[in-house]
Scaffold this motif. Structure first.
Motif, PDB file in Angstrom:
ATOM      1  N   ASP A 191     -83.076 -29.058  -2.827  1.00 29.82           N
ATOM      2  CA  ASP A 191     -82.988 -28.288  -4.010  1.00 29.82           C
ATOM      3  C   ASP A 191     -81.501 -27.914  -4.339  1.00 29.82           C
ATOM      4  O   ASP A 191     -81.271 -27.908  -5.694  1.00 29.82           O
ATOM      5  N   GLU A 192     -80.783 -28.057  -3.149  1.00 27.89           N
ATOM      6  CA  GLU A 192     -79.321 -27.489  -3.302  1.00 27.89           C
ATOM      7  C   GLU A 192     -78.352 -28.927  -3.727  1.00 27.89           C
ATOM      8  O   GLU A 192     -77.391 -28.713  -4.635  1.00 27.89           O
TER       9      GLU A 192
ATOM     10  N   ARG B 175     -89.558 -32.916  -2.899  1.00 27.87           N
ATOM     11  CA  ARG B 175     -89.249 -32.547  -1.451  1.00 27.87           C
ATOM     12  C   ARG B 175     -90.597 -32.761  -0.596  1.00 27.87           C
ATOM     13  O   ARG B 175     -90.151 -33.137   0.594  1.00 27.87           O
TER      14      ARG B 175
ATOM     15  N   ARG C  15     -81.040 -31.167  -6.649  1.00 30.05           N
ATOM     16  CA  ARG C  15     -81.840 -30.288  -7.501  1.00 30.05           C
ATOM     17  C   ARG C  15     -83.281 -30.650  -7.763  1.00 30.05           C
ATOM     18  O   ARG C  15     -83.946 -30.869  -8.859  1.00 30.05           O
ATOM     19  N   TRP C  16     -83.719 -31.277  -6.427  1.00 29.78           N
ATOM     20  CA  TRP C  16     -85.136 -31.962  -6.540  1.00 29.78           C
ATOM     21  C   TRP C  16     -86.269 -30.523  -6.732  1.00 29.78           C
ATOM     22  O   TRP C  16     -86.010 -29.857  -6.137  1.00 29.78           O
TER      23      TRP C  16
ATOM     24  N   TYR D 210     -82.280 -29.708   2.080  1.00 28.18           N
ATOM     25  CA  TYR D 210     -81.151 -29.213   1.198  1.00 28.18           C
ATOM     26  C   TYR D 210     -81.542 -29.975  -0.102  1.00 28.18           C
ATOM     27  O   TYR D 210     -80.769 -30.118  -1.064  1.00 28.18           O
TER      28      TYR D 210
END
Length: 333
Positions: free
Chosen positions: A250-251, A260, A254-255, A248
């Motif tokens: 990116d959620e 990631r 905001r990577w 998660y």
């Protein structure tokens, strides 16, 4: 192993970890080969399950049939759930196979070094398939024990919640049940670990190996459960970090994908090392428990027993006797 049997009796919590790390680094070549062949695939399967299972879960949720238009409650189709559980079965089967093969390889390697036998990668890989069937029988027996234990523990929690609800008394009682459940789970886990080593190194498997593991655990129960607790906490920590920053990432943070991926690789490396440490510590714990019970480890008998796996000529004991790592020592006067 650089400690005598008498010294192994007094090895404690930190001593087992220290001895395990020393064993890994002293045999880094053979352990690196075992890791690349067996433990790395085990790790890949573990993480792949998390990713694919998450994808299938959301697929099931989005591909649902409308059951009640008034309540807007949804449920997945039978086909969706069939694929989902089929995937779970395949994953569990592959995970079990690699776990048992890794156990056989690591235990055999350490025991061979302990007896002064030459240990090479090809010989280890030759032995692994021969031990796998015995380990599988032991695994099935302990799995059934854990299965029924989980049913009893889960049933107790459900009954507690159904009767007392979310009251203060209900929450306290539920917490007590959870603590007792975790205590029992750690106990069974240590029995499983010792039984796995017994299956490889002694002439017992299945329920007999579990009984032997339970007997060896006496006097070292807190030590074994403490080690299992630490390893499981580290495992949970790695999983949580992976979920937060990779699954998660990116959620929540905001990577970018590159960060990631790097975090995923780091989690994978940590999990590989943790799995290897897990297999080594269970063997070291076995040796400590044997020494604690003053069961002398006859290196010649053990070497002969290990030789049977590689096809060497073996002289078996008289009828009715079993090949064991050792017989109880007489108490010192």
């Amino acid at each position: 192993m650089d400690r005598s049997e008498e010294e192994m009796r007094f090895v404690g919590f930190f001593g087992i970890f220290k001895q395990s790390f020393k064993t890994i680094f002293s045999l880094k070549k053979i352990f690196a080969q075992i890791t690349l062949t067996l433990i790395l695939p085990l790790t890949i399967v573990f993480f792949a399950h998390m990713v694919i299972s998450h994808f299938l879960f959301w697929k099931i949720e989005s591909n649902a049939l409308l059951v009640d238009p008034d309540t807007n409650r949804n449920r997945a189709t039978i086909k969706d759930w069939l694929y989902y559980w089929l995937f779970k079965i395949i994953y569990f089967t592959i995970l079990t196979v690699f776990s048992l093969l890794s156990t056989a390889a690591v235990v055999f390697t350490i025991a061979s070094v302990y007896t002064g036998r030459e240990v090479v990668y090809k010989k280890v890989m030759k032995v692994v398939p021969k031990v796998w069937k015995r380990l599988f029988v032991t695994f099935v027996d302990i799995y059934l024990a854990l299965f029924f234990y989980n049913i009893i523990g889960g049933g107790a929690m459900v009954i507690c919640r159904s009767i007392l609800g979310f009251s203060v008394l209900g929450s306290i009682l539920l917490l007590i049940i959870l603590i007792v459940y975790l205590f029992g789970f750690l106990y069974l886990s240590v029995v499983w670990q010792l039984a796995s080593v017994v299956t490889v190194l002694e002439n017992s498997h299945g329920l007999k190996a579990m009984k032997k593991g339970k007997d060896l655990m006496k006097g070292k129960k807190k030590l074994g459960m403490g080690i299992a607790f630490v390893l499981y906490v580290i495992l949970v920590g790695i999983v949580v970090v992976y979920e937060l920053f990779v699954e998660y990432g990116d959620e929540i943070f905001r990577w970018a994908m590159v960060w990631r991926v790097m975090m995923g690789i780091l989690c994978g490396l940590l999990l590989v090392m943790l799995f290897l440490l897990f297999f080594v510590t269970q063997t070291v714990l076995y040796l400590v428990c044997k020494s604690h019970h003053r069961e002398a480890i006859d290196k010649l008998s053990l070497s002969t027993y290990l030789g049977a796996y590689t096809g060497e000529t073996v002289v078996y004991p008289n009828a009715g006797e079993e090949i064991q790592l050792g017989r109880p020592q007489s108490q010192p006067v």
